[in-house]
Design a protein around this motif. Sequence first.
Motif, PDB file in Angstrom:
ATOM      1  N   VAL A 306     -18.221  35.572  79.320  1.00 37.23           N
ATOM      2  CA  VAL A 306     -17.588  35.829  78.187  1.00 37.23           C
ATOM      3  C   VAL A 306     -18.345  37.313  78.026  1.00 37.23           C
ATOM      4  CG1 VAL A 306     -17.140  35.466  75.730  1.00 37.23           C
ATOM      5  CG2 VAL A 306     -17.119  33.607  77.767  1.00 37.23           C
ATOM      6  N   ASP A 307     -17.753  38.373  77.417  1.00 31.70           N
ATOM      7  CA  ASP A 307     -18.190  39.625  77.079  1.00 31.70           C
ATOM      8  C   ASP A 307     -18.743  39.694  75.503  1.00 31.70           C
ATOM      9  OD1 ASP A 307     -18.219  40.430  79.788  1.00 31.70           O
ATOM     10  OD2 ASP A 307     -16.240  41.135  79.582  1.00 31.70           O
ATOM     11  N   GLU A 308     -18.527  38.706  74.785  1.00 22.45           N
ATOM     12  CA  GLU A 308     -18.924  38.859  73.441  1.00 22.45           C
ATOM     13  C   GLU A 308     -20.474  38.857  73.209  1.00 22.45           C
ATOM     14  OE1 GLU A 308     -17.099  35.632  71.218  1.00 22.45           O
ATOM     15  OE2 GLU A 308     -15.204  36.138  71.485  1.00 22.45           O
ATOM     16  N   LEU A 309     -20.893  39.706  72.381  1.00 25.57           N
ATOM     17  CA  LEU A 309     -22.332  40.059  72.162  1.00 25.57           C
ATOM     18  C   LEU A 309     -22.944  39.363  70.950  1.00 25.57           C
ATOM     19  CD1 LEU A 309     -22.364  43.684  73.303  1.00 25.57           C
ATOM     20  CD2 LEU A 309     -22.750  41.540  74.693  1.00 25.57           C
ATOM     21  N   GLU A 310     -22.343  38.746  70.017  1.00 32.07           N
ATOM     22  CA  GLU A 310     -22.760  38.281  68.694  1.00 32.07           C
ATOM     23  C   GLU A 310     -23.725  37.377  68.935  1.00 32.07           C
ATOM     24  OE1 GLU A 310     -21.183  37.057  64.290  1.00 32.07           O
ATOM     25  OE2 GLU A 310     -19.757  37.014  66.127  1.00 32.07           O
ATOM     26  N   ASN A 375     -17.989  43.404  69.144  1.00 30.88           N
ATOM     27  CA  ASN A 375     -19.189  43.818  69.696  1.00 30.88           C
ATOM     28  C   ASN A 375     -19.641  44.952  69.261  1.00 30.88           C
ATOM     29  OD1 ASN A 375     -18.856  41.522  71.433  1.00 30.88           O
ATOM     30  ND2 ASN A 375     -17.933  42.858  73.153  1.00 30.88           N
ATOM     31  N   TYR A 376     -18.731  45.936  68.781  1.00 28.74           N
ATOM     32  CA  TYR A 376     -19.406  47.156  68.089  1.00 28.74           C
ATOM     33  C   TYR A 376     -20.032  47.150  66.911  1.00 28.74           C
ATOM     34  CZ  TYR A 376     -19.261  52.030  66.391  1.00 28.74           C
ATOM     35  OH  TYR A 376     -19.740  53.261  65.563  1.00 28.74           O
ATOM     36  N   LYS A 377     -19.394  46.164  65.898  1.00 23.47           N
ATOM     37  CA  LYS A 377     -20.058  45.729  64.940  1.00 23.47           C
ATOM     38  C   LYS A 377     -21.193  45.011  64.767  1.00 23.47           C
ATOM     39  CE  LYS A 377     -15.480  45.989  61.939  1.00 23.47           C
ATOM     40  NZ  LYS A 377     -14.843  45.107  61.049  1.00 23.47           N
ATOM     41  N   SER A 378     -21.095  44.027  65.761  1.00 24.84           N
ATOM     42  CA  SER A 378     -22.403  43.446  65.990  1.00 24.84           C
ATOM     43  C   SER A 378     -23.620  44.277  66.581  1.00 24.84           C
ATOM     44  CB  SER A 378     -22.144  42.229  67.209  1.00 24.84           C
ATOM     45  OG  SER A 378     -20.965  41.557  66.787  1.00 24.84           O
ATOM     46  N   SER A 379     -23.218  45.203  67.502  1.00 22.33           N
ATOM     47  CA  SER A 379     -24.206  46.196  67.841  1.00 22.33           C
ATOM     48  C   SER A 379     -24.781  46.731  66.652  1.00 22.33           C
ATOM     49  CB  SER A 379     -23.679  46.868  69.033  1.00 22.33           C
ATOM     50  OG  SER A 379     -23.193  46.355  70.151  1.00 22.33           O
TER      51      SER A 379
END
Length: 705
Positions: A306-310, A375-379
Amino acid sequence: MADPISAPHRSATEFFSDPLDAHPLWFKPASFLYPDFDSESYISELRTFVPFDTLRSELHNYLSSLNHELIDLINRDYADFVNLSTKLVDVDSAVVRMRAPLVELREKIEQFRGSVDASLVSIKNGLRQRSEAASTRETLELLLDTFHVVSKVEKLIKELPSVPTDWSNGDTNLTERNSLSNGISSQDVENGMTIRETQSMLLERIASEMNRLKFYIAHAKNLPFIENMEKRIQSASLILDASLGHCFVDGLQHRDANAIYNCLRGYAAIDNTRNAEEIFRTTMVAPSVQKFIPHGSSAVAAGSSVDELEDDYQKTKQFIDEDCKFLLEISSAENSGLHVFDFLANSILKEVLSAIQKGKPGAFSPGRPTAFLKNYKSSLDFLAYLEGYCPSRSAVAKFRSQAVYAEFMKQWNIGVYFSLRFQEIAGTLASVLTAYSLDTQIGCPLDWMLARMSSRWVMQGSGTGCEWALSAVPDDFILIIHDIKYIGMEVCGEYMQYVLQLLSSCSADVLDSVKQSILQGGQSLNNLIPRVNDAVIESLVEKSVEDLRQLKGITATYRMTNKPLPVRHSPYVSAVLRPLKAFLDGERATAYLTSETRQVLLLGSATGITNCYNELAAELVSLARKTESSLQRIRQGAQRRAGASSDVSDHNMSDTDKICMQLFLDIQEYARNLSALGVDAATIPSYRSLWQCVAPPERQNSISF
């Protein structure tokens, strides 16, 4: 009896004007008496603000005054001047007597000058030798200091443990070891100072000496003595780096704040902050981040796909709070001198970016817009969290200026994401833009309006879609005007408020920029309305001109005929404004056109039709006058040949007059029809020109109908 001595005669000019020897303020005769007087410089300076002719005139006047003064002096002492030659007796002998001591004095002066020059050369040589000696002494002292520092560093290095395991049990009290010979006192032993802290203090001292050594080497480059010591210096530097690294790692593992502080001061002293940041990244950050974001064989074992980063960012934040906070607080302490380190960017963010690139490269892919945005918002949230550890605004600015920060932001290709998201949202709208069919859908004004505008643009050029433009009627453009105003109102109204509400968490500058962009888009739509109005006016004028062309039949009606003077307007006049009236009274115009737009279209169309009317009438009258003039010359020639009078028809009305009278009646009716529509014909410039062209002479100055 002798005549009394009369007073010298003086004219009125001499009494009531400046004296003869008066000069302007800029002319100062005393300047000529200066020892350093230079004529060229004097003239050049005066010419900057005094004309040349004026300067020349003043110099001539001054020369004349000097000549008069010289003559006056000679006349005053004339007797002494005449007797001067008789008093000069044996002048040559006197000159010889005076020359001898002068020559002797010159020789003595030249001898003294030679002696002074020799002394001066000797003094200069002595000063140069003294300067060279001072420079040599300074270099020698620098070399001696360098040698002493190198020896001191080597001596201090010998106090270090030979292998890292010597201080692995760093918590052992100094009482278990002998006191070090580098200045550690028994008082330190009594205070229970750990071996690790002692070693860190020693390393900081060595680093300080190495910094001083670096300064000496920089000022003694290319000297053989320094070159011979280069291997010793490099060896000491390598040992220091290795020992400092081991001590720093040991301090991190045992969270020894004093040891870490001393090690960081040592790194800062030798200007090797990158090494400390890299050690912290590889020994502390990398192993933990590898667990959160595995890559390589670790990723396969963990089954990460999974590519999610949160979640990864949340775990990383927890790790930073638990295992990195102590170091960040030490390096950001006030007045610590450790602000040269940036562990946030060059250790933590660098490792996180590397782990994402290796373990979850798909997280940066905008091909999946929803996941990409998440992912961008989490970053961004993660970056804001890191900035929370910055103690000041300048620290935040420094963090954002780091190369790894810029590299991290480059991974998020916002432009591609926006294009894909725009295609997803406005794909249907984009497809409508390529359609040129005339399927009016009042229930869907947005898509229909854009399609119509696309056709309008094509209408002005050539290419695909011009078939609709050629077949469009003015009523079609009414819907375009309606849709433009509708979408402009929607964009600048509810749509803008909706967007601003979604972005309410952004800064005021961002909100203002977004608002201005939306308003600019709405204004760009409103700017299209004049172009659409022009299209309506152009179409209505073309339809009206078709009926106006019937006025050419007036020439055939009255040319070479005996018809009487016309008394009523032509039938075509009533049909000229019929298309305009039908358009304004139509169902669409009544339903969708505002009063303001109706007035613009009415006045524009009336002006355009009147312009064409004026051009056609002027052309008709001009041609009639030329034709009649030619016929008149032919008749007069025939009459002269027949011997008849040439003024048979002078008192009869000509065909041209009848044509003008008919046109005059027509334009009066045309003006009445315009008045019925709400337009005053007298306010249209081309109608006034038309009136002047066909009105009788007695009616030229007043327009009435």
